[in-house]
Design an enzyme around this catalytic site. Structure first.
Site, PDB file in Angstrom:
ATOM      1  N   ASN A 212      -7.410   8.310   6.407  1.00 40.93           N
ATOM      2  CA  ASN A 212      -8.251   7.228   5.828  1.00 40.93           C
ATOM      3  C   ASN A 212      -9.333   6.656   6.906  1.00 40.93           C
ATOM      4  OD1 ASN A 212      -7.387   4.568   7.340  1.00 40.93           O
ATOM      5  ND2 ASN A 212      -5.302   5.500   6.642  1.00 40.93           N
ATOM      6  N   ASP A 281       0.622   6.137   2.949  1.00 43.37           N
ATOM      7  CA  ASP A 281       1.669   5.948   2.213  1.00 43.37           C
ATOM      8  C   ASP A 281       2.692   7.178   1.964  1.00 43.37           C
ATOM      9  OD1 ASP A 281       1.749   3.005   2.057  1.00 43.37           O
ATOM     10  OD2 ASP A 281      -0.010   3.346   0.344  1.00 43.37           O
ATOM     11  N   LYS A 291      -3.018  28.184   8.047  1.00 45.32           N
ATOM     12  CA  LYS A 291      -4.063  27.712   7.358  1.00 45.32           C
ATOM     13  C   LYS A 291      -4.063  28.247   5.842  1.00 45.32           C
ATOM     14  CE  LYS A 291      -8.966  27.464   7.338  1.00 45.32           C
ATOM     15  NZ  LYS A 291     -10.353  28.262   7.438  1.00 45.32           N
ATOM     16  N   LYS A 345       7.133  -7.715   1.845  1.00 40.31           N
ATOM     17  CA  LYS A 345       7.246  -6.793   3.438  1.00 40.31           C
ATOM     18  C   LYS A 345       8.253  -7.845   4.201  1.00 40.31           C
ATOM     19  CE  LYS A 345       3.852  -3.942   3.056  1.00 40.31           C
ATOM     20  NZ  LYS A 345       3.947  -2.299   3.681  1.00 40.31           N
TER      21      LYS A 345
HETATM   22  N1  CTP Z   1       2.345  -0.683   6.649  1.00 46.09           N
HETATM   23  C1  CTP Z   1       3.268   0.047   7.339  1.00 46.09           C
HETATM   24  N2  CTP Z   1       3.972   1.069   6.942  1.00 46.09           N
HETATM   25  C2  CTP Z   1       3.342   1.679   5.903  1.00 46.09           C
HETATM   26  C3  CTP Z   1       2.524   1.128   5.052  1.00 46.09           C
HETATM   27  C4  CTP Z   1       2.001  -0.030   5.514  1.00 46.09           C
HETATM   28  O1  CTP Z   1       3.606  -0.637   8.542  1.00 46.09           O
HETATM   29  N3  CTP Z   1       3.941   2.803   5.443  1.00 46.09           N
HETATM   30  C5  CTP Z   1       1.915  -2.081   7.139  1.00 46.09           C
HETATM   31  C6  CTP Z   1       0.518  -2.029   7.559  1.00 46.09           C
HETATM   32  O2  CTP Z   1       0.164  -1.831   8.797  1.00 46.09           O
HETATM   33  C7  CTP Z   1       0.023  -3.441   6.942  1.00 46.09           C
HETATM   34  C8  CTP Z   1       0.909  -3.701   5.865  1.00 46.09           C
HETATM   35  O3  CTP Z   1       1.804  -2.903   5.972  1.00 46.09           O
HETATM   36  O4  CTP Z   1       0.375  -4.407   8.127  1.00 46.09           O
HETATM   37  C9  CTP Z   1       0.267  -3.574   4.598  1.00 46.09           C
HETATM   38  O5  CTP Z   1      -0.294  -2.251   4.451  1.00 46.09           O
HETATM   39  P1  CTP Z   1      -0.931  -1.885   2.994  1.00 46.09           P
HETATM   40  O6  CTP Z   1      -1.455  -0.510   3.150  1.00 46.09           O
HETATM   41  O7  CTP Z   1      -2.157  -2.821   2.775  1.00 46.09           O
HETATM   42  O8  CTP Z   1       0.248  -1.874   1.950  1.00 46.09           O
HETATM   43  P2  CTP Z   1       1.209  -1.188   1.314  1.00 46.09           P
HETATM   44  O9  CTP Z   1       2.595  -1.473   1.403  1.00 46.09           O
HETATM   45  O10 CTP Z   1       0.799   0.630   1.626  1.00 46.09           O
HETATM   46  O11 CTP Z   1       0.731  -1.273  -0.128  1.00 46.09           O
HETATM   47  P3  CTP Z   1      -0.383  -0.792  -1.198  1.00 46.09           P
HETATM   48  O12 CTP Z   1      -0.778   0.406  -0.336  1.00 46.09           O
HETATM   49  O13 CTP Z   1       0.220  -0.286  -2.399  1.00 46.09           O
HETATM   50  O14 CTP Z   1      -1.510  -2.070  -1.238  1.00 46.09           O
END
Ligand code: CTP
Length: 404
Positions: A212, A281, A291, A345
């Site tokens: 990303n 995620d 590959k 969280k």
């Molecule tokens: N985070 C994490 N591990 C993951 C996903 C997220 O530790 N697998 C942490 C990120 O570092 C951040 C927080 O959770 O501090 C929120 O991340 P975000 O991507 O905004 O949240 P998500 O839980 O992935 O929710 P969504 O993508 O549905 O908004």
């Protein structure tokens, strides 16, 4: 570059003989740009490597090289030059000068200034690796530390003599950071901070993957601000093109699972966990070992995804969690999603990025979500904001004795 700590500070910058003198031109520029006044004092040997004229032009003040300099009305340069100083910084500090300091010798202007000082002394060693490793040098450095002198560096790497090893002077920017860090208020002194930063990279095959747009800048700025606030900082970083902040321990990872494992290995020691990383995620169930080829007529590849562990939630749900802080990057309706995400969280504090997604930009504006409500912090560059956030986190920490 940090400026707040150094604005208005008066530094005596003592230069001794060594090829690293060239770095002090840049260091002087950085210090004066940050608002410090820099009084350069050079030993005879230092003037063989760079001229006092250059240092005068960069510092905007006359340079002193001799204890017999008649410019001081009372002829007491060795006392007067350091009277107003907030610190004396010796950079580069040669083997010989460290030995002199360790033994309290005072046979030229700079060594006399050091012994007559009433302010902190910082030394930035610069020498060949064998000179640095010599037991006499190591004894002298240990003595200086015992005397309360701050030793910054040295660095490791290629040296002017062609050898490789410990002893070379920190780069100008790192020296500057170390000096700024010396002056910043130590609101996290004795605390251990674990952070994640940057994106993760989830492989599809050996050459492709999903990542990303996170640059890692906010996480690295927070690591730097925490270090400058006196914390012991461990930064777990995804793939980013950023330099490690001075004094920070960095561990590089690629995937979310690796980031999770690195965090879980170290979290028991942490007082504070800050999850800044943009963690993927999902990952591909089975990344291809080879590959994936684009063969004419073959169906397009398809992938099955599985969910990655949620690092922040795993930390927050430990039986004895550190003070856990999350970040939220939302493309819309932050006010609504921020508090919902904080509760989901299970963290006491969640920092939401306001406005358009700010990946890679240097400025940021955030809202703090916590049980008592939401607070907005003013827009600022990421380092200023990181400092403000560290101050906000420090305010919310439970008493040390109650932490674990
Ligand atoms: N985070 C994490 N591990 C993951 C996903 C997220 O530790 N697998 C942490 C990120 O570092 C951040 C927080 O959770 O501090 C929120 O991340 P975000 O991507 O905004 O949240 P998500 O839980 O992935 O929710 P969504 O993508 O549905 O908004």
């Amino acid at each position: 570059m940090a400026t707040a700590e150094l604005a208005g500070k008066h530094l005596v910058l003592g230069m001794t003989g060594g090829i690293a003198c060239y770095k002090i031109a840049e260091l002087t520029r950085l210090l004066t740009k940050a608002g410090a006044t820099v009084q350069v004092v050079m030993t005879e040997a230092a003037t063989q490597f760079i001229t006092p004229v250059t240092m005068q032009a960069l510092s905007g003040r006359p340079v002193y090289t001799s204890q017999w300099d008649a410019r001081m009305p009372n002829n007491m340069a060795h006392i007067d030059l350091s009277r107003e100083a907030d610190a004396i910084v010796i950079a580069p500090a040669s083997t010989d000068f460290l030995a002199k300091l360790a033994h309290g010798m005072a046979d030229d202007l700079l060594s006399t200034l050091c012994i007559a000082r009433d302010c902190p002394l910082l030394v930035v060693p610069a020498m060949n690796r064998q000179m640095w490793q010599n037991p006499a040098t190591q004894r002298n450095v240990a003595q200086l530390r015992a005397d309360g002198v701050d030793v910054l560096g040295p660095d490791s790497g290629p040296q002017a003599c062609g050898e490789i090893g410990d002893g070379r002077m920190l780069e100008a920017a790192a020296t500057y950071e170390a000096i700024a860090s010396f002056f910043s208020s130590k609101i996290l002194s004795g605390r251990r901070v674990l952070l994640t930063a940057g994106p993760t990279f989830e492989p599809l095959d050996p050459v492709r993957g999903i990542t990303n747009r996170s640059s890692g800048k906010m996480g690295f700025a927070l690591a730097r601000a925490a270090q400058q606030a006196g914390a012991d900082v461990h930064l777990v970083a995804g793939p980013v093109a950023l330099e490690t902040p001075w004094g920070v321990f960095r561990e590089d990872v690629q995937t979310a699972q690796q980031m999770h494992d690195a965090v879980m290995r170290s979290v028991a020691d942490a007082d504070i966990f800050i999850g800044v990383a943009a963690v993927a995620d999902w990952r591909v169930d089975h990344a291809s070992e080879h590959k994936i080829k684009k063969t004419a007529g073959r169906a397009l590849p398809s992938f099955t995804f599985v969910e990655n562990p949620d690092i922040l939630a795993s930390v927050a749900n430990l039986p004895h969690p550190p003070f856990a802080v999350g970040f939220a990057a939302e493309s819309d309706n932050l006010e609504l999603h921020g508090e919902e995400k904080r509760v989901r969280k299970n963290v006491p504090l969640l920092i939401g990025n306001l406005g358009p997604l700010t990946f890679g930009l240097d400025d940021n504006e955030v809202i703090l979500f916590e049980a008592g409500g939401a607070t907005r912090l003013p827009r600022a560059d990421k380092l200023t904001l990181a400092r403000a956030l560290i101050a906000e986190i420090a305010k919310r920490l439970p008493d040390t004795s109650l932490i674990r």
